[in-house]
Design an enzyme around this catalytic site. Structure first.
Site, PDB file in Angstrom:
ATOM      1  N   GLU A 167      -3.435   7.594  -4.259  1.00  0.00           N
ATOM      2  CA  GLU A 167      -3.437   6.314  -3.536  1.00  0.00           C
ATOM      3  C   GLU A 167      -3.195   5.177  -4.517  1.00  0.00           C
ATOM      4  O   GLU A 167      -3.874   5.068  -5.537  1.00  0.00           O
ATOM      5  CB  GLU A 167      -4.770   6.100  -2.817  1.00  0.00           C
ATOM      6  CG  GLU A 167      -4.792   4.820  -1.990  1.00  0.00           C
ATOM      7  CD  GLU A 167      -6.138   4.587  -1.330  1.00  0.00           C
ATOM      8  OE1 GLU A 167      -6.184   4.442  -0.104  1.00  0.00           O
ATOM      9  OE2 GLU A 167      -7.163   4.551  -2.064  1.00  0.00           O
ATOM     10  N   TYR A 196       0.849  -1.196   0.000  1.00  0.00           N
ATOM     11  CA  TYR A 196       0.000   0.000   0.000  1.00  0.00           C
ATOM     12  C   TYR A 196       0.881   1.242   0.000  1.00  0.00           C
ATOM     13  O   TYR A 196       1.893   1.313   0.713  1.00  0.00           O
ATOM     14  CB  TYR A 196      -0.908   0.039   1.237  1.00  0.00           C
ATOM     15  CG  TYR A 196      -1.770   1.276   1.316  1.00  0.00           C
ATOM     16  CD1 TYR A 196      -3.041   1.293   0.758  1.00  0.00           C
ATOM     17  CD2 TYR A 196      -1.297   2.443   1.930  1.00  0.00           C
ATOM     18  CE1 TYR A 196      -3.831   2.437   0.801  1.00  0.00           C
ATOM     19  CE2 TYR A 196      -2.085   3.590   1.975  1.00  0.00           C
ATOM     20  CZ  TYR A 196      -3.348   3.578   1.414  1.00  0.00           C
ATOM     21  OH  TYR A 196      -4.123   4.705   1.451  1.00  0.00           O
TER      22      TYR A 196
END
Length: 397
Positions: free
Chosen positions: A207, A119
């Protein structure tokens, strides 16, 4: 302003980020051709909506065993068929709410061999006024879930704008993600180009979930979600061109065309106020007296009669609105202009719900006189507390 995944990947690709080859499909009949332009043996079909959780989402009236909005296929024909199944249907995820979002475009992408899922995100940290990096070894999961259950697996730090991003920032991320060998160098390079894209395009959020290590040991951006600072869009005509108006709230879209600061909410009392601070105070006092605001709406200090009329139309177009509170403190904004705009709007669109108007400041007596002589059923508020109590009482019956 948000953009779709395929648009975000095209933007990152222009900066040199490693992303998979893909094609966007707007019409079902184009799906097979698009899939055929990609190399197999796997094809991933992704619904394109401005919401997360697509893989776990469900289409309305879907078959019991039907997959979500991200599907792995093993042939061109299968990819085309899955794309056709998605287009035009409504996908419901934890971010869309029960209403869901209609899928008007699908992205078909070449599949990737995945060794690890990570992530990564870049955000604007409001507390420090700096760009913040967030990374975790727990890719492919909701970061909120990771933060709640295993916060020690998340690394967060900010970048000093005086120095900008340095090599040690990239290495810090690489070591936190457990990368090694050539992957460390790839990570440093990737962080540098992502930071450049973030700053040059005035992003608010970037993101990547997941950022993967492929089965060949290389880093790749497998998904991307990007949002931009709306106040900086005037500097980026290329970014503005990416806007998908079908993904926007119709009321917010209409407000933007008249330079109105409008945000739709879930309450029952529509608000028209001049000034962001006063608008926030108005929303607070509505809640204090037991109701919920249906919107944030700042008409600004230089609003015209026409602008006020359009603002009123936008409020009344919301079927959830059961009452309207107009709260104006006239400084630059004159109360008589607001009164004329409200009267014009009511005469044009009609008044089906209670309306409370509180005016104070420049030309207040003239504004009150205009409303009093209008012949309309408008309730006057002596002050903000009185106005809020009256509209809540009118709505609650």
């Amino acid at each position: 302003m948000n953009i779709h995944e395929y648009q975000a990947k095209a933007l990152l690709r222009s900066y040199g980020a490693p992303v998979s080859d893909g094609r966007v499909v707007l019409k079902a009949e184009d799906a097979k051709t698009a899939a055929g332009e990609l190399d197999g043996p796997l094809w991933v079909v992704k619904a394109q909506i401005h919401a997360g959780g697509r893989g776990k989402g469900k289409f309305k009236e879907a078959d019991a065993g039907e997959k979500g909005g991200v599907r792995l296929t093993k042939s061109v024909e299968e990819a085309a068929e899955e794309a056709k199944k998605m287009l035009g249907r409504t996908l419901v995820t934890h971010q869309t709410g029960a209403a869901g979002k209609q899928v008007n475009r699908v992205y078909i992408e070449a599949g990737s061999g995945i060794s690890r899922e990570l992530y990564l995100a870049l955000l604007v940290d409001r507390a420090s006024s700096r760009i913040s990096f967030v990374c975790s070894t727990e890719g492919g999961m909701d970061i909120e879930e990771v933060a709640a259950s295993t916060p020690e697996k998340i690394l967060t730090f900010t970048v000093d704008p005086a120095t900008g991003l340095q090599g040690f920032h990239g290495r810090r991320i690489a070591f936190a993600l457990g990368l090694e060998g050539a992957q460390v160098k790839q990570c440093v390079s990737l962080m540098s180009l992502l930071y450049k894209a973030f700053t040059e395009k005035d992003m608010e959020m970037l993101e990547i979930n997941p950022l993967i290590v492929t089965d060949k040991g290389d880093l790749k951006v497998l998904d991307a979600k990007v949002s931009f600072d709306g106040n900086a869009l005037y500097r980026h005509a290329d970014v503005q061109a990416l806007k998908d108006e079908t993904e926007e709230d119709p009321k917010e879209l209409a407000a933007s065309k008249f330079d109105l600061n409008y945000i739709a909410l879930d309450g029952e009392i529509g608000c028209m106020v001049n000034g962001a601070g006063l608008a926030m105070a108005t929303m607070d006092i509505i809640k204090l007296y037991g109701a919920e605001p249906a919107n944030f709406l700042d008409v600004g200090g230089g609003a015209t009669k026409e602008k006020v009329t359009e603002a009123f139309k936008i409020i009344t177009s919301d079927p959830n609105v059961k009452g309207i509170l107009v709260n104006i403190f006239g400084g630059i904004m004159r109360c008589d202009v607001i009164a004329e705009g409200v009267i014009a709007a009511v005469k044009e669109v009609g008044l089906q719900v209670p309306l409370v108007v509180r005016l104070e400041g420049t030309n207040v007596e003239k504004g009150k006189e205009i409303i009093a002589n209008s012949g309309l059923n408008v309730i006057a508020g002596d002050n903000l507390a009185d106005a809020a109590q009256k509209i809540v009482k009118a709505v609650k019956g």
